[in-house]
Design an enzyme around this catalytic site. Structure first.
Site, PDB file in Angstrom:
ATOM      1  N   HIS A  27      72.075  24.802  89.611  1.00 35.05           N
ATOM      2  CA  HIS A  27      72.362  23.637  90.496  1.00 35.05           C
ATOM      3  C   HIS A  27      71.742  22.324  89.924  1.00 35.05           C
ATOM      4  O   HIS A  27      71.210  22.304  89.675  1.00 35.05           O
ATOM      5  CB  HIS A  27      71.988  23.776  92.294  1.00 35.05           C
ATOM      6  CG  HIS A  27      71.986  24.488  93.097  1.00 35.05           C
ATOM      7  ND1 HIS A  27      71.444  25.836  92.835  1.00 35.05           N
ATOM      8  CD2 HIS A  27      73.286  24.998  93.423  1.00 35.05           C
ATOM      9  CE1 HIS A  27      71.653  26.844  93.948  1.00 35.05           C
ATOM     10  NE2 HIS A  27      72.797  26.111  94.069  1.00 35.05           N
ATOM     11  N   GLU A  66      82.252  31.291  95.567  1.00 33.61           N
ATOM     12  CA  GLU A  66      81.888  32.552  95.824  1.00 33.61           C
ATOM     13  C   GLU A  66      81.415  32.396  97.466  1.00 33.61           C
ATOM     14  O   GLU A  66      80.925  31.771  98.436  1.00 33.61           O
ATOM     15  CB  GLU A  66      79.944  31.929  95.812  1.00 33.61           C
ATOM     16  CG  GLU A  66      78.894  32.462  95.765  1.00 33.61           C
ATOM     17  CD  GLU A  66      77.668  32.214  95.609  1.00 33.61           C
ATOM     18  OE1 GLU A  66      78.168  31.862  94.664  1.00 33.61           O
ATOM     19  OE2 GLU A  66      76.789  32.496  96.062  1.00 33.61           O
ATOM     20  N   ASP A  91      68.587  37.991  99.332  1.00 36.25           N
ATOM     21  CA  ASP A  91      68.323  38.133  97.952  1.00 36.25           C
ATOM     22  C   ASP A  91      67.712  38.530  97.595  1.00 36.25           C
ATOM     23  O   ASP A  91      66.090  37.910  96.457  1.00 36.25           O
ATOM     24  CB  ASP A  91      68.005  36.214  97.932  1.00 36.25           C
ATOM     25  CG  ASP A  91      69.937  35.140  98.248  1.00 36.25           C
ATOM     26  OD1 ASP A  91      70.428  36.348  97.554  1.00 36.25           O
ATOM     27  OD2 ASP A  91      69.636  34.299  97.697  1.00 36.25           O
TER      28      ASP A  91
END
Lengths: 490, 490, 490, 490
Positions: free
Chosen positions: C157, C287, C363
């Site tokens: 990012h 996404e 995650d």
């Protein structure tokens, strides 16, 4: 106050129908599994032959050999790739670690019906009736199935194996007749892993059995369990199971939960007393499940059931953990096994699995090797499960309609657990994972650790230490390393 | 075996950093809530005035009057529509049924940060530091807030109200300084509903506190709880709460669950002993939660916690049921309240709600009148909650950033429970629902029913009855009627 | 109508604070990751050396060698057991099937903080600031990490890699400075798999970015994406990703969903136009995620996102499927991959996994071989993923705090997918599973089947056939056999 | 490759049974609902009288009057407290906003059976057969029920209302006979809200209907839908519904999802063509559901179904949103209604609710006033639902066995939606909530907002603005205020 009188009037009127409903219910039991009107005949295809009395002759599974171990490289679906009964793993034969059992209900009474669909399975030996003759023929099929699989244990509900009669007496007599045959067919080697009473299918149990709001149902359930315990004892069963099929509620608005739980405790107390009376030495097992069919079952999970047993002083009961039930209650199967184990209450495993994205009991055969390995780690830590074992509370998918699918499914389930056992042994023999864990807690393997664990370290002493030591050191949990070691054993 | 030596080497190297990390950690605590570098100033806008020492003067909430009851037809967001503190409902004042408490952490330390976002809330009285001066100013804001709401109770974690120091001693002294002010501000009327220790935020607690794999952390946690209990006692707190923030596991692969649970039991035993020692008479409460932050918390739900307390003989503890935690564990809030109640263990309620489609703790203010009515039914059955009460463990949504939102949210939560109380009273006074329930079980209000409930009805006697009676009658459960009656009271 | 005037008054008063809040926010960005007050120093331990300007010298990971393939029998945690980059599987090198990428944010900006806990990770190279110097040092660590792992791709990012400035212009200039270094460090071989803009962390995005209720935020987001696309293009990025972090709602009560979706479409349209304008040839990827941070994200799952793209004519976008997001939305990862694939929209995979019993995004690195095999089946059917790949959108557990854990986690994730690839190839080469499937549909490989599939079989023709044929034959679905074949390949 | 020959051999052997199975299946259909062996008699109790041909005479619900509106203070369970058919709300009669429909299947074919239990309901008019005579008697009961409730619409599956015959032709002729009676009983006022074909109960549909792996089943389903559309048209039905009962999969391992979806599209295309051919003007509706009976249904939710319809160009279809299905897919009912609405596709509502803690379809009558208010907000925004309406796809709990429960449940469901309508109107008339929302987006009610919404604001222009404006102002979302306003209208 609501003027419920109108309502009551209708109830009363309705009650005048009670006699008729009762009649229907009685008949219904006699024919509950009739889904077709075909007369009882000899289904002679698939090579079976009919004797004079229309009875089945020859094999039920003529195309299926005795299943043998052929090793992991075999591509024969009708062979074991991992389960080698006599092979010794960690000092015990695989068959003694695994103590497999076939569930009569799924395998021989499963029809493939679901809430949106009619039955799909028409096994060749079924004649469309729920007669005693059919019950006996089915029992013969069961024993041929066990023998071809090489499995020595089976599990049953009373109502799976014999039809209801018009009265409880007649029902019991039907049961006796079929049980006598089962006893004979069992021979020396085969035994029930456990028996149980089906206290959920009949409409009389719609509000529960031991927790029904109706005293008559409580009494009826007691009578049924009494008989089922006797029969299990007679057959040499090693355990007796309570699954509280409808012991729970649909809404708390109409439920006195406290009173229902009190009744359940009294019922189990009476069961334990009766066990002693008849000299049955098997373990009494409770099988937790969070939901389904009721919105909330009382035996939600292992911990909930343990709280209940402790509250009411019923500590002679142990738990039968079902993997699919564990995951429905929000735990991994391994978690609920460990919860039962560390409370000294792990008695038996209902070996199945659910779909991780599905919110109801799918009762699938376990095929995930990772999960099977976790399960076997608990079993090994428990020193095995005997006199409990692994009951395949698992069913063919509704769409699996070949006779051979029954074998494929069981072989797949047995091989998965056998592979889990091999992996768990590999992990234990390697020792790295155990070392990683014991190192994590090594600061407690000290004098102060011993004091804490003995309940001798009070807050003042601990505060003094904390002040003295300053900020404590905290090591990495090494979860990814633990996962890597675990996965490498699969 | 895995050659972990390489791994160990790195660990060792890493450990050589321990001193530095420790240093970081110590400082980190001192500035944990610093998210900006603005120097401590007097934030003079919103009408506040600065004294000579830069301290805040005047009101913290100048635009907000004391909140009054204006009745259901009021459209003033800053008024009560249902909560009328002095009004008597079922023989008790609303304020005595409801015993509301403001949670210091959400209301005064909530920043709006979430795992994907930085803080959003910058209250005018905050100066961007975590200093003692700031802690005191915040405490003044808290008491103005309580006073304007007309709420007499508050709850706190030790670390919410005072900053960490460089050592535990310094930390304790910081706490004492702020607590002295709180004591003064409390006056005669205001008291903590409960205090607690924050044992989850600091990295030292990453593996748990009482269940940490590190003995040093266990000792540190003991010291912290010791102090938090003292402080709660000093402030006249009515209860002391244990929420096992990180008492649980992330994976069973690296966890010795049995040993951790044993440690937790010893810890609570020591806490109970210390309570006696200092003469604190408040109730000790455990707050169940199924998951989050850990994958599996040990105090999963009411029943799990009760099993733990029974196993270890810790029956002087009671439960603090949080609605959002109950629903995350798969139960309705009402279910877990009833489970606690019928086990004699309902001590307090953390009044909030979750989102029915969301799998984490959202800690929203309860605004569902139906749910509030169910909650109040349990509370009334329990004869109220005293010395427990309703703590608003609820926070503004991250996107609600006006000062007035703090008031609107609390008013909404209080009004919802007040409305629930009124509805529950209506249902009880009407009596129809209770009658429907008691009728359902009336077959047990008989001689045989009494025998069963006294444990005097054995299986043989019950079988005899069942044979004699034939098929039992089973009445409709009237769930839809019960729902209709319930909904009509809303 | 509610008299909102009181409310408005307070809002207005509050707005007078806007200037101050703005200031705070600006500063906050500059120091958002400051969790300690330690001055920027040279953290010389772990063998690193400081140059004159205090810069790091020597290796960041001195204890870690270049990771090599050692085969399945290796017990070295710092080696590949299954991933052999140059080995050819099904006609393609493993590295070309797998196209791994390291996620900069998790690996280099992950702090271990969670909603209940402070950061736990203090990597030796971190100095506690969010300065440009620190950003550059971190970037060097990133490239050493990539090089030691043998991975050629990375993802970022904008705000991960460079700090916010006081103005957007300054922020962009910070970004340029760090990107220039990244470009240099990339050399010939390494490229971004994709870049993206972080549009969720800053409080300005609390109501969304493209779907914010504030036009100024929409514009700011556009400016940010514009720059992020330029930077991705400059670095040779192969794709550009949109994850709608806060594009969704917390409650429909305050939301105009239709207007927000219209805005999102216009935003993406403008992004696609800008892509063309600057000559960037990478794929634009969306996404999906169902929830978190918002209660309901607009890009819920693959199908929802596809409906959005079709509705607004945005079919040049493809999907980046994240496994943990797929399971949170109620699908298996394989399902969402297949949904994307058969719609011609599978562009990239965020390779991770969730906990099946946990309701938020964990995650985790994927370590389940069965799931990895399913994933690779989709990838092989898709002919690979290029120009997409596998981005490890996965993080260390909060409690994993050793530097080596970063390596262990990635190795474990890479090996799992490599093993999945090997298994999928085994299944394909064996052919049994494919044959089982194609046989199931063979009745459509007929003339009438072809007519149906061409849309030429109307209801009248079909009715005629159905009448003629009588009851259709329906074969077993052979699910258990399919599972047995699948499991045997693991 | 696996040597599947053994398996094939068994399949072949099994197929030799096909004829017999077929026979069973045919008979099974004829008697599927026979759960007792009682001969067809005149069930004369409850005041019904038998005519000479054994037919029912007199009322089916003799104790139940025509249900009247008595207002909120009534405590008569057999009255409406909120639904006043002719009362005008927001310019339209309640009956025109609500357009209620009774679902024939739940009300007249629901037996109370569940996966763990036998039927519990024995309505007095049922004689235990599935004969045509019984079908006609049931149809008369249906119309008396509609008339007493004051509801003008009903919904049906073909197989609910008439029994299967031995051939499709005979089945169609059975259907015609019952439909002729229904047509006569409908009179001028009553019409089907919609009809549909039951494509999931019969074992032939075990792999799906339009998505079955068997071409013969596809053809059979086409024939069945053809007839059901004709019949719906003949009865004046206003819509025709497709619920893809088994259009989905149990495992992707044995499924060609892409081919199945192509088949489904061709099937719907042919249905739309046939609709035109016969001049039927009703809307074609698809009803999404995420799971159950299959592990994954293709029409998962509104967005998934819309993607399918867009992909295959089937935009003349609309959606029938069922609340319980919406919540099972992870959305609130309101969300899926809004998703359908803003895509211009909201055609009908299946009015029911699920249990928020239960993972399967419970099909309960909606009694939550808050949810009902949200639903009605969507309906009002949609300008009503006509030609769609509210179908009560809801059933009595299994344990509710009084005839009056059928009325109580429907009254409760109707009153809840009527109350929701009144509340929604109150909110709209007050205007505060709408004002709160429109204010949130007011920054887009500007020139630049208009440019953005027209697709004329490119990234360069927006970046320029963002640079110029500096940090954007972001207002509070006021969620708690919105909730307070909403709750106050209940």
């Amino acid at each position: 106050m609501w003027h419920l009188m109108g309502s009551v009037r209708i109830i009363v009127t309705h009650k005048s129908m009670a006699g008729r409903i009762l009649l229907l219910v009685l008949f219904m039991n006699a024919v509950f599994f009739i889904v077709n009107a075909v007369p009882e005949t000899c289904p002679a295809d698939l090579g079976g032959k009919c004797g004079e009395d229309g009875e089945w002759e020859g094999e039920f599974f003529p195309g299926v050999p005795k299943i043998k171990y052929e090793g992991p490289s075999s591509k024969n679906p009708l062979s074991y790739k991992w389960y080698n009964a006599e092979e010794v793993i960690l000092g015990k034969k695989m068959k003694d670690w695994l103590r497999f059992s076939v569930a009569f209900w799924h395998t021989f009474r499963g029809t493939g019906a679901d809430p949106f669909g009619a039955p799909t399975k028409y096994w060749p030996w079924e004649d469309g009736t729920n007669s005693i003759a059919m019950a006996k023929r089915r029992m013969r099929a069961n024993f041929e199935f066990l023998s071809k699989l090489g499995v020595d244990r089976w599990c049953f509900h009373d109502r799976d194996i014999a039809p209801d009669g018009k009265t409880l007496k007649e029902t019991n007599s039907n049961l006796d007749e079929v049980v006598a045959l089962a006893k004979e067919l069992q021979g020396d080697k085969i035994r029930p892993l456990w028996g149980t009473a089906q206290l959920f299918m009949h409409p009389r149990y719609m509000h529960g059995a031991a927790t029904s709001s109706e005293l008559g149902v409580y009494a009826y359930a007691a009578a049924q369990v009494k008989k089922a315990m006797e029969v299990t004892h007679y057959l040499g069963g090693e355990n007796y199971v309570f699954w509280g099929g409808r012991e729970g509620y649909q809404t708390l608005l109409n439920t006195d939960m406290e009173r229902e739980l009190d009744h359940m405790a009294k019922f189990l107390e009476a069961a334990a007393a009766y066990k002693k009376k008849i000299g049955f030495n098997g373990t009494l097992l409770i099988e937790p499940k969070p939901q389904e069919p009721t919105k909330h079952q009382y035996d939600w999970d292992a911990a909930t059931t343990l709280n209940f047993l402790r509250k009411y002083g019923l500590l002679e009961f142990k738990l039968n953990i079902e993997c699919n039930h564990a995951t429905l209650s929000g735990h991994s199967c391994h978690h609920d096994l460990e919860t039962a184990r560390i409370n000294g209450m792990l008695g038996n495993i209902d070996a199945n699995t659910g779909d991780p994205q599905v919110g109801w009991d799918t009762d699938q055969f376990l095929t995930d090797v990772g999960e099977a390995t976790m399960v076997m780690i608990s079993v090994i830590r428990n020193g095995g499960l005997a006199p409990g074992g692994f009951n395949f509370d698992a069913k063919l998918r509704r769409e699996s309609t070949d006779v051979e699918d029954l074998f494929i499914a069981h072989i797949s389930g047995m091989d998965t657990l056998a592979r889990g056992l091999r992996n768990a042994a590999k992990l234990i023999e390697d020792g790295s994972l155990a070392e990683l864990v014991s190192k994590r807690y090594s600061s407690f393997d000290t004098e102060l650790g011993a004091q804490i664990e003995a309940g001798k370290a009070d807050f003042e002493m601990l505060e003094k230490k904390a002040m003295e030591w300053g900020e404590p050191k905290v090591a990495s949990a090494k979860q990814e390393l633990a996962e890597m070691i675990f996965q490498s054993a699969l």
